[in-house]
Design a protein around this motif. Structure first.
Motif, mmCIF file in Angstrom:
data_model
loop_
_atom_site.group_PDB
_atom_site.id
_atom_site.type_symbol
_atom_site.label_atom_id
_atom_site.label_comp_id
_atom_site.label_asym_id
_atom_site.label_seq_id
_atom_site.Cartn_x
_atom_site.Cartn_y
_atom_site.Cartn_z
ATOM 1 N N THR A 15 16.849 -47.576 84.657
ATOM 2 C CA THR A 15 16.696 -46.804 85.894
ATOM 3 C C THR A 15 17.876 -45.867 86.103
ATOM 4 N N THR A 16 19.089 -46.333 85.783
ATOM 5 C CA THR A 16 20.261 -45.463 85.865
ATOM 6 C C THR A 16 20.086 -44.249 84.965
ATOM 7 N N ALA A 17 19.539 -44.467 83.768
ATOM 8 C CA ALA A 17 19.321 -43.360 82.835
ATOM 9 C C ALA A 17 18.328 -42.355 83.389
ATOM 10 N N ALA A 18 17.235 -42.827 83.980
ATOM 11 C CA ALA A 18 16.250 -41.911 84.558
ATOM 12 C C ALA A 18 16.879 -41.066 85.660
ATOM 13 N N ARG A 19 17.681 -41.700 86.502
ATOM 14 C CA ARG A 19 18.354 -40.971 87.585
ATOM 15 C C ARG A 19 19.359 -39.963 87.029
ATOM 16 N N ALA A 23 19.625 -35.891 87.435
ATOM 17 C CA ALA A 23 20.853 -35.369 88.028
ATOM 18 C C ALA A 23 21.493 -34.317 87.134
ATOM 19 N N ARG A 24 21.296 -34.441 85.833
ATOM 20 C CA ARG A 24 21.861 -33.479 84.880
ATOM 21 C C ARG A 24 20.941 -32.272 84.661
ATOM 22 N N GLY A 25 19.838 -32.252 85.363
ATOM 23 C CA GLY A 25 18.974 -31.076 85.299
ATOM 24 C C GLY A 25 17.866 -31.143 84.267
ATOM 25 N N TYR A 26 17.711 -32.287 83.603
ATOM 26 C CA TYR A 26 16.622 -32.396 82.625
ATOM 27 C C TYR A 26 15.286 -32.354 83.369
ATOM 28 N N ALA A 27 14.400 -31.445 82.956
ATOM 29 C CA ALA A 27 13.140 -31.229 83.667
ATOM 30 C C ALA A 27 11.916 -31.684 82.881
ATOM 31 N N GLY A 28 12.126 -32.247 81.674
ATOM 32 C CA GLY A 28 10.995 -32.681 80.857
ATOM 33 C C GLY A 28 10.411 -34.005 81.322
ATOM 34 N N ARG A 29 9.517 -34.527 80.531
ATOM 35 C CA ARG A 29 8.843 -35.784 80.880
ATOM 36 C C ARG A 29 9.786 -36.969 80.672
ATOM 37 N N ILE A 30 9.723 -37.913 81.602
ATOM 38 C CA ILE A 30 10.455 -39.174 81.491
ATOM 39 C C ILE A 30 9.455 -40.305 81.676
ATOM 40 N N HIS A 31 9.314 -41.124 80.647
ATOM 41 C CA HIS A 31 8.474 -42.323 80.726
ATOM 42 C C HIS A 31 9.397 -43.527 80.868
ATOM 43 N N LEU A 32 9.194 -44.324 81.917
ATOM 44 C CA LEU A 32 9.984 -45.532 82.137
ATOM 45 C C LEU A 32 9.062 -46.738 82.003
ATOM 46 N N ILE A 33 9.346 -47.589 81.005
ATOM 47 C CA ILE A 33 8.446 -48.695 80.657
ATOM 48 C C ILE A 33 9.098 -50.013 81.038
ATOM 49 N N GLY A 34 8.352 -50.861 81.774
ATOM 50 C CA GLY A 34 8.867 -52.161 82.178
ATOM 51 C C GLY A 34 7.873 -53.277 81.931
ATOM 52 N N ASN A 35 8.383 -54.441 81.539
ATOM 53 C CA ASN A 35 7.510 -55.590 81.297
ATOM 54 C C ASN A 35 6.917 -56.143 82.584
ATOM 55 N N GLU A 36 7.683 -56.079 83.664
ATOM 56 C CA GLU A 36 7.230 -56.633 84.941
ATOM 57 C C GLU A 36 6.443 -55.599 85.723
ATOM 58 N N ALA A 299 24.530 -46.328 80.202
ATOM 59 C CA ALA A 299 23.338 -45.509 80.419
ATOM 60 C C ALA A 299 23.715 -44.051 80.654
ATOM 61 N N GLU A 300 24.747 -43.829 81.451
ATOM 62 C CA GLU A 300 25.182 -42.462 81.738
ATOM 63 C C GLU A 300 25.748 -41.779 80.493
ATOM 64 N N ALA A 301 26.503 -42.535 79.692
ATOM 65 C CA ALA A 301 27.045 -41.967 78.454
ATOM 66 C C ALA A 301 25.932 -41.624 77.474
ATOM 67 N N ALA A 302 24.937 -42.496 77.367
ATOM 68 C CA ALA A 302 23.824 -42.249 76.452
ATOM 69 C C ALA A 302 23.000 -41.050 76.892
ATOM 70 N N VAL A 303 22.775 -40.914 78.183
ATOM 71 C CA VAL A 303 22.033 -39.761 78.701
ATOM 72 C C VAL A 303 22.765 -38.465 78.367
ATOM 73 N N ALA A 304 24.075 -38.434 78.577
ATOM 74 C CA ALA A 304 24.853 -37.235 78.245
ATOM 75 C C ALA A 304 24.694 -36.883 76.774
ATOM 76 N N ALA A 305 24.753 -37.891 75.903
ATOM 77 C CA ALA A 305 24.632 -37.640 74.464
ATOM 78 C C ALA A 305 23.231 -37.173 74.096
ATOM 79 N N MET A 306 22.213 -37.754 74.712
ATOM 80 C CA MET A 306 20.840 -37.329 74.438
ATOM 81 C C MET A 306 20.642 -35.856 74.775
#
Length: 324
Positions: A15-19, A23-36, A299-306
């Motif tokens: 969820t932190t990554a999606a946010r 916040a960084r301006g990414y406008a593409g599709r985001i799929h968030l998958i959860g078991n629950e 999560a924030e570091a990985a998002v920046a790298a992505m």
């Protein structure tokens, strides 16, 4: 151009990554998958406010309206069946297939189970998700005593909640102090003193041979033959990184998903963050860091790298709890 990002795991890191992406301006599709099937929620509250009855349900990490307004495509209660790293494809149990330009793997850990006889008896619990918490909280209403196997952070927090609920509580820890792995001996000793002042019985260097009972647990038997009665047992002996899907996909794993200090795995388009990721440490070595703050930072570091901003962030194990 990055058009589609899939996040596997709807916990804190996911969820932190999606946010962070929005916040960084990414406008593409985001799929968030959860078991629950629930919206992403605050897991640490399970062992504290929710288990103790102060909160009926755990607080949401983000309200439903936020996911809708930010265009986050939720796939809740529909776990991932397989990941094809080469084809950049995720298949869900429902049969739905999602392609990705980048993938963040944030599946966390699964609770470690007892490897001794009796571990599957009724009355033996673990605490990982809201369903576990609800079952244990219901059991508190009819039981008078709880034995906790494992003196880590979760075990100590549950002991506090159970005492406040009026149960007699015993912690059995195989090490010679509480919390030695996560917070160290000095803090462990302080925590033990606080718990004992609340009336929690603590036995260190405790080695259990088996759990006894016909259908429901009746007692725990020590290696030296001693026996302690138990109406309820919580198994809190740590967890194992939930890396099965990426391991099967050919991504390098070693007691978790191996990543660099930006969260990138051996597959360039796949990143990992949170408890499942074996992250480089600031002072050398690497391991999974099972803490709230580290999950957010990773999560924030990985998002920046992505998104093309590579700022290596070696980690320092940082944790918190509430005052007993």
């Amino acid at each position: 151009m990055i058009k589609s990002i899939v996040i596997v795991g709807a916990g804190l890191a996911g969820t932190t990554a999606a946010r962070a992406l929005r916040a960084r301006g990414y406008a593409g599709r985001i799929h968030l998958i959860g078991n629950e099937s629930q919206l992403p929620y605050d897991r640490p509250s399970l062992s504290k406010g929710v288990l103790g009855g102060a909160q009926e349900i755990p607080p949401l990490l983000m309200e439903a309206a936020w996911f809708e307004s930010e265009g986050i495509e939720l796939h809740l209660g529909d776990p991932v069946f397989a990941i094809n790293a080469k084809e950049r494809l995720v298949t869900l149990h429902s049969g739905l297939s999602l392609d990705f330009d980048r993938l963040l793997f944030a599946t966390g850990m699964r609770p470690r189970k007892l490897s001794i006889p009796g571990g599957n008896l009724e009355g033996v619990f673990s605490l990982r998700n809201f369903a576990d918490c609800a079952a244990l909280r219901q059991a508190f209403t009819v039981a008078k005593s709880l034995v906790i196997i494992g003196g880590g952070l979760i075990g100590c927090e549950v002991a506090t909640s159970a005492r406040k609920a009026g149960l007699e509580v015993t912690i059995l820890e195989c090490a010679d102090e509480l919390l030695t792995r996560v917070l160290g001996r000095q803090i462990g000793a302080w925590c033990r003193e606080q718990l004992e002042a609340m009336g929690v019985r603590i036995e260190l260097n405790a080695h259990i041979s088996h759990l006894s009972g016909e259908r429901s647990v009746r007692s725990l038997v020590f290696a030296d033959g001693r026996e302690v009665e138990a109406e309820l047992v919580l198994v809190s002996i740590g967890g194992d990184p939930e890396d099965t899907l990426l391991n099967a996909a050919g991504v390098a794993c070693n007691q978790g998903v191996v990543v660099d200090a930006c969260g990138q795995t051996s597959s360039p388009d796949i990143y990992a963050a949170g408890d499942v990721a074996v992250w480089p440490l600031r002072h050398g070595g690497r391991r999974a860091l099972e803490t709230y703050i580290n999950s957010q930072q990773q999560a924030e570091a990985a998002v920046a790298a992505m998104l093309g901003e590579y700022n290596p962030v070696p980690q320092v194990a940082t944790s918190w709890t509430e005052r007993l």
